[in-house]
Design an enzyme around this catalytic site. Structure first.
Site, PDB file in Angstrom:
ATOM      1  N   SER A  98     -13.479  -3.971  11.657  1.00 33.41           N
ATOM      2  CA  SER A  98     -14.626  -3.815  12.517  1.00 33.41           C
ATOM      3  C   SER A  98     -14.469  -4.316  13.986  1.00 33.41           C
ATOM      4  CB  SER A  98     -15.881  -4.620  11.860  1.00 33.41           C
ATOM      5  OG  SER A  98     -15.540  -5.919  11.870  1.00 33.41           O
ATOM      6  N   ALA A 126     -11.723  -0.688  18.027  1.00 35.52           N
ATOM      7  CA  ALA A 126     -11.035   0.684  17.606  1.00 35.52           C
ATOM      8  C   ALA A 126     -11.527   1.064  16.350  1.00 35.52           C
ATOM      9  CB  ALA A 126      -9.464   0.230  17.421  1.00 35.52           C
ATOM     10  N   ALA A 139     -12.675 -10.609  23.333  1.00 33.43           N
ATOM     11  CA  ALA A 139     -12.008 -10.181  24.505  1.00 33.43           C
ATOM     12  C   ALA A 139     -12.697 -10.456  25.832  1.00 33.43           C
ATOM     13  CB  ALA A 139     -11.506  -8.898  24.609  1.00 33.43           C
ATOM     14  N   ASP A 148      -3.398  -8.179   7.863  1.00 29.31           N
ATOM     15  CA  ASP A 148      -3.580  -7.695   6.343  1.00 29.31           C
ATOM     16  C   ASP A 148      -3.065  -6.068   6.469  1.00 29.31           C
ATOM     17  OD1 ASP A 148      -4.676 -10.047   5.469  1.00 29.31           O
ATOM     18  OD2 ASP A 148      -6.412  -9.888   6.531  1.00 29.31           O
ATOM     19  N   ARG A 186       2.970 -12.270  31.436  1.00 26.64           N
ATOM     20  CA  ARG A 186       2.843 -13.516  30.619  1.00 26.64           C
ATOM     21  C   ARG A 186       3.883 -14.107  29.930  1.00 26.64           C
ATOM     22  NH1 ARG A 186      -2.600 -10.927  27.975  1.00 26.64           N
ATOM     23  NH2 ARG A 186      -4.027 -10.869  29.989  1.00 26.64           N
ATOM     24  N   GLU A 209      -4.888  -2.634  17.548  1.00 33.08           N
ATOM     25  CA  GLU A 209      -3.856  -3.617  17.580  1.00 33.08           C
ATOM     26  C   GLU A 209      -2.809  -3.710  16.422  1.00 33.08           C
ATOM     27  OE1 GLU A 209      -4.648  -7.753  18.701  1.00 33.08           O
ATOM     28  OE2 GLU A 209      -2.585  -8.514  18.238  1.00 33.08           O
TER      29      GLU A 209
HETATM   30  C1  SIN Z   1      -7.241 -12.544  29.440  1.00 31.34           C
HETATM   31  O1  SIN Z   1      -8.287 -12.372  29.555  1.00 31.34           O
HETATM   32  O2  SIN Z   1      -6.491 -13.164  29.900  1.00 31.34           O
HETATM   33  C2  SIN Z   1      -6.835 -11.779  28.131  1.00 31.34           C
HETATM   34  C3  SIN Z   1      -7.233 -10.316  28.484  1.00 31.34           C
HETATM   35  C4  SIN Z   1      -6.020  -9.419  27.712  1.00 31.34           C
HETATM   36  O3  SIN Z   1      -5.133 -10.068  27.062  1.00 31.34           O
HETATM   37  O4  SIN Z   1      -5.927  -8.228  28.057  1.00 31.34           O
END
Ligand code: SIN
Length: 524
Positions: free
Chosen positions: A13, A16, A46, A207, A274, A355
């Protein structure tokens, strides 16, 4: 056995799944199932925003180049181009359907900056609640028009004559259901809960990927896990995300002695990709040093980042001093169910989006704020595909479920799995540790890898986590180089000669290396 029928069943849910439902539900009878509640998803959490080239000063070419560079040139050219080109158009659609993106004092879209973007192109909503605002807008449209089953877990896919024709589920009372469907869409999100520190929701246990693997679908790029540099570190553990947008507004990573951690380590310093920032923090913390995010120079922190402010208020001294303790944690898996540009998996009538899907757009390391964009863009592609594909449900006779006897095995706990993943399959990996992890996972999976309807939901989740853990460990052992989110201390460099353009693919228990990029992915 209890039965239901739908034209399309969507598992999960997040954005996507909901967006796909929204595109389909005028023409199809859509059923959506989720193992917890409808608003428990990574999309809902998010903070960062959604990236797109929406101004005259920007162009999708530039967004494309940033995506490819962040992805360590491991991206699929075709799908990445679709992502950034259509992203620009679909932002306009989101606005039309009522998503209120934040504006500046001139009533223009207020665009934020995040790591590895060459331009300000991140749209936010509700400050740091972008995912929630978008998901709420879609939910308001779609929920009255589809059937939703909450607290029901997709257990295994139904495959007859090589074609997917439904899904077995278990409800909270342990009843088994068969949902027959012409089209089955896996939209179950990520795997962050395999690690002890994660930005992901509790439901992110992989899952859908595990289920698709058991069904014989190809699974690819599983070694590429993105660790976000800045989870709030409170009482010794990762406790929620501090968005990269905070660094985009000027916050700096500092050591306990006040030194800038990223100074001289990368030209973009705190906004370096990152994997680089996360590894730097991780290695510094291994030496028992604390790392803080210094937010003293961020203007209007409270109103710009209201959710993060609330989270950090747990100890007001952090905010008073402007120093937030941070640590890296699992954030996003770039790999997953291998799909084409329309979301089709290698099994007919089985699709994946979001994802859990490996479209190839993120390469070896996702560019910040490209994940909500992926959900929006590939939901449109997938629904377009389904609306133009003729299928007949019930063509295949579905055999009744057989309850096979099962060797008794004491399952490990989720904490046990997290310990193994943190230690051997984490930010820094090597062959010896990966082999130990593989042996550990295989001990359990030798007993558990067939369909066992005896497992309750919690046991099934553990079984899925073991499966996904094994795939990540095996793919990581196989890739003898470091690229993006996959770092091997015994192979610390890129090895383009042997690995450029190749991905690890699991198919029916075999792992093979597949060439998927023929030429340079850069736009000339
Ligand atoms: C974040 O806000 O740092 C994460 C955003 C993302 O992973 O796209």
């Amino acid at each position: 056995m209890n039965r239901r029928k739908a034209d399309v069943v969507i598992i999960g849910s997040g954005l996507a799944g909901l967006m796909t439902a929204d595109y389909l539900c005028n023409e199809k009878n859509v059923m959506l199932i989720t193992k917890s509640e409808i608003n428990h998803s990574n999309s809902w959490l998010a903070q960062g925003g959604i990236a797109a080239a929406v101004t005259k000063e920007d162009h999708w070419h530039e967004h494309y180049q940033d995506t490819i560079v962040a992805g360590s040139f491991h991206n699929r050219k075709e799908t990445t181009e679709i992502l950034v080109k259509h992203g620009t158009r679909l932002i306009k659609r989101l606005i039309e359907i009522g998503v209120n993106f934040d504006k500046d004092e001139n009533n223009e879209l207020s665009l934020g900056m995040e790591g590895a973007h060459g331009k300000r192109r991140i749209l936010h909503a509700g400050g740091d609640a972008t995912g929630k605002v978008i998901v709420e807008a879609i939910m308001a449209r779609v929920l009255p028009r589809i059937t939703v089953f909450e607290r029901e877990m997709a257990y295994d896919l139904v495959i007859e004559n090589g074609v997917c024709c439904g899904v077995y589920t278990k409800d909270e009372n342990d009843n088994i259901w068969l949902i027959e469907a012409e089209h089955v869409i896996v939209a179950t999100g990520g795997i962050g809960q395999l690690y002890s520190a994660t930005s992901n929701c509790l439901e992110a246990t992989g899952d859908g990927i595990a289920m698709a693997y058991r069904a014989g679908a190809a699974i690819s790029d599983m070694e590429f896990i993105q660790f976000h540099p800045t989870l709030f570190k409170c009482e010794g553990s990762g406790n929620g995300l501090i968005s990269e947008a905070v660094r985009g507004e000027g916050a700096r990573l500092v050591t306990g002695d006040g030194e800038f951690l990223m100074k001289g380590k990368h030209p973009m310093e705190d906004l370096a990709p990152r994997d680089i920032v996360a590894r730097e923090i991780f290695q510094t913390q291994l030496k028992n040093k604390s790392i803080f995010l210094n937010i003293q120079s961020v203007r209007n922190f409270q109103s710009r980042f209201p959710s993060i402010y609330e989270m950090c208020r747990i100890d007001p001294t952090f905010l008073k001093n402007g120093l937030l303790p941070v640590q890296p944690g699992a954030h996003f898996i770039m790999g997953g169910i291998k799909v084409d540009e329309d979301g089709c998996s290698t099994i007919p009538n089985l699709y994946a989006v979001g994802e859990c899907a490996n479209t190839g757009v993120h390469g070896a390391n996702r560019l910040a704020s490209n994940s909500l964009l992926e959900a929006v863009v590939f939901a449109e592609r997938l629904s377009g595909k389904i609306l133009t594909t003729e299928n007949k449900v019930g063509q295949n006779e579905i055999a009744p479920v057989v309850l096979k006897s099962m060797k008794i095995v004491t399952l490990p706990t989720i904490k046990d799995i997290q310990m193994v993943m943190d230690r051997y399959v984490g930010i820094i990996r090597d062959a010896e540790g990966l082999q130990q992890a593989i042996t550990w996972f295989e001990y359990y999976l030798n007993v558990l890898d067939e369909q066992h309807f005896q497992l309750n939901i919690q046991e099934k989740i553990i079984c899925n986590m073991l499966t996904v853990g094994l795939l990540v460990a095996k793919a990581s052992l196989h890739r003898k180089e470091s690229r993006g989110g996959h770092y091997r201390s015994d192979f610390p460099k890129l090895n383009d000669h042997e690995w450029y353009g190749y991905r690890n693919v699991f198919l029916k228990k075999e792992l093979y290396q597949e060439k998927f990029i023929e030429q340079s992915v850069m736009i000339s």
